[in-house]
Design a protein around this motif. Structure first.
Motif, mmCIF file in Angstrom:
data_model
loop_
_atom_site.group_PDB
_atom_site.id
_atom_site.type_symbol
_atom_site.label_atom_id
_atom_site.label_comp_id
_atom_site.label_asym_id
_atom_site.label_seq_id
_atom_site.Cartn_x
_atom_site.Cartn_y
_atom_site.Cartn_z
ATOM 1 N N MET A 1 -38.483 35.864 -2.296
ATOM 2 C CA MET A 1 -37.485 36.152 -3.304
ATOM 3 C C MET A 1 -37.747 37.514 -3.943
ATOM 4 N N ALA A 2 -39.007 37.912 -3.965
ATOM 5 C CA ALA A 2 -39.333 39.221 -4.530
ATOM 6 C C ALA A 2 -38.646 40.336 -3.737
ATOM 7 N N ARG A 3 -38.543 40.158 -2.431
ATOM 8 C CA ARG A 3 -37.856 41.162 -1.599
ATOM 9 C C ARG A 3 -36.385 41.263 -1.965
ATOM 10 N N VAL A 4 -35.781 40.130 -2.251
ATOM 11 C CA VAL A 4 -34.370 40.118 -2.649
ATOM 12 C C VAL A 4 -34.208 40.881 -3.959
ATOM 13 N N CYS A 5 -35.101 40.636 -4.911
ATOM 14 C CA CYS A 5 -35.037 41.338 -6.195
ATOM 15 C C CYS A 5 -35.213 42.843 -6.009
ATOM 16 N N THR A 6 -36.134 43.226 -5.139
ATOM 17 C CA THR A 6 -36.355 44.648 -4.863
ATOM 18 C C THR A 6 -35.109 45.271 -4.239
ATOM 19 N N LEU A 7 -34.497 44.579 -3.297
ATOM 20 C CA LEU A 7 -33.292 45.079 -2.645
ATOM 21 C C LEU A 7 -32.148 45.241 -3.647
ATOM 22 N N ILE A 8 -31.957 44.246 -4.489
ATOM 23 C CA ILE A 8 -30.919 44.337 -5.517
ATOM 24 C C ILE A 8 -31.183 45.526 -6.429
ATOM 25 N N GLY A 9 -32.440 45.693 -6.803
ATOM 26 C CA GLY A 9 -32.808 46.812 -7.665
ATOM 27 C C GLY A 9 -32.529 48.153 -7.033
ATOM 28 N N ARG A 10 -32.850 48.283 -5.751
ATOM 29 C CA ARG A 10 -32.611 49.560 -5.052
ATOM 30 C C ARG A 10 -31.125 49.862 -4.914
ATOM 31 N N ILE A 11 -30.357 48.853 -4.582
ATOM 32 C CA ILE A 11 -28.926 49.069 -4.337
ATOM 33 C C ILE A 11 -28.155 49.286 -5.638
ATOM 34 N N LEU A 12 -28.447 48.467 -6.645
ATOM 35 C CA LEU A 12 -27.660 48.510 -7.874
ATOM 36 C C LEU A 12 -28.350 49.227 -9.030
ATOM 37 N N ASN A 13 -29.576 49.665 -8.798
ATOM 38 C CA ASN A 13 -30.350 50.378 -9.820
ATOM 39 C C ASN A 13 -30.487 49.553 -11.098
ATOM 40 N N VAL A 14 -30.856 48.277 -10.907
ATOM 41 C CA VAL A 14 -31.094 47.359 -12.020
ATOM 42 C C VAL A 14 -32.381 46.583 -11.750
ATOM 43 N N THR A 15 -32.913 45.972 -12.777
ATOM 44 C CA THR A 15 -34.071 45.105 -12.619
ATOM 45 C C THR A 15 -33.599 43.664 -12.744
ATOM 46 N N VAL A 16 -33.955 42.850 -11.759
ATOM 47 C CA VAL A 16 -33.534 41.455 -11.730
ATOM 48 C C VAL A 16 -34.779 40.591 -11.583
ATOM 49 N N SER A 17 -34.888 39.573 -12.409
ATOM 50 C CA SER A 17 -36.028 38.661 -12.299
ATOM 51 C C SER A 17 -35.827 37.731 -11.108
ATOM 52 N N ILE A 18 -36.913 37.175 -10.647
ATOM 53 C CA ILE A 18 -36.847 36.235 -9.524
ATOM 54 C C ILE A 18 -35.993 35.023 -9.913
ATOM 55 N N THR A 19 -36.130 34.561 -11.130
ATOM 56 C CA THR A 19 -35.350 33.409 -11.594
ATOM 57 C C THR A 19 -33.855 33.710 -11.563
ATOM 58 N N THR A 20 -33.482 34.884 -12.038
ATOM 59 C CA THR A 20 -32.066 35.265 -12.043
ATOM 60 C C THR A 20 -31.527 35.361 -10.622
ATOM 61 N N ALA A 21 -32.275 36.027 -9.753
ATOM 62 C CA ALA A 21 -31.833 36.164 -8.360
ATOM 63 C C ALA A 21 -31.693 34.791 -7.709
ATOM 64 N N TRP A 22 -32.670 33.921 -7.945
ATOM 65 C CA TRP A 22 -32.625 32.579 -7.370
ATOM 66 C C TRP A 22 -31.405 31.814 -7.871
ATOM 67 N N ASN A 23 -31.135 31.875 -9.172
ATOM 68 C CA ASN A 23 -29.989 31.157 -9.731
ATOM 69 C C ASN A 23 -28.666 31.674 -9.176
ATOM 70 N N VAL A 24 -28.541 32.978 -9.028
ATOM 71 C CA VAL A 24 -27.303 33.558 -8.487
ATOM 72 C C VAL A 24 -27.118 33.140 -7.029
ATOM 73 N N LEU A 25 -28.181 33.250 -6.240
ATOM 74 C CA LEU A 25 -28.082 32.876 -4.824
ATOM 75 C C LEU A 25 -27.815 31.380 -4.664
ATOM 76 N N ARG A 26 -28.481 30.574 -5.444
ATOM 77 C CA ARG A 26 -28.262 29.126 -5.379
ATOM 78 C C ARG A 26 -26.830 28.794 -5.790
ATOM 79 N N GLY A 27 -26.314 29.485 -6.795
ATOM 80 C CA GLY A 27 -24.936 29.273 -7.219
ATOM 81 C C GLY A 27 -23.927 29.655 -6.155
ATOM 82 N N ALA A 28 -24.333 30.574 -5.272
ATOM 83 C CA ALA A 28 -23.461 30.988 -4.161
ATOM 84 C C ALA A 28 -23.756 30.182 -2.890
#
Length: 71
Positions: A1-28
């Motif tokens: 999940m850390a890789r997903v957060c890093t990828l989101i950060g690189r693409i969108l120039n934001v910082t995302v916690s693992i919990t937030t990324a997990w919740n968004v992906l699970r919601g999708a």
């Protein structure tokens, strides 16, 4: 999940916690799935040929599209 957060950060120039990324992906309806074992019919030579000959072209096109998305 850390890789997903890093990828989101690189693409969108934001910082995302693992919990937030997990919740968004699970919601999708995304779930972390990894195969337990490799397929018996896996053709290692065909995979290596694809990686050597086709992957560079696929990768460069994807990078070009990604750059164009964020201009």
């Amino acid at each position: 999940m850390a890789r997903v957060c890093t990828l989101i950060g690189r693409i969108l120039n934001v910082t995302v916690s693992i919990t937030t990324a997990w919740n968004v992906l699970r919601g999708a309806s995304f779930t972390p799935q990894q195969p337990i074992q490799r397929a018996a019919e896996r053709d290692e030579q065909a995979i290596e040929r694809w990686r050597r000959h086709q992957w560079p072209a696929v990768k460069s096109r994807a990078q070009a599209r990604c750059v164009n998305l964020f201009r």
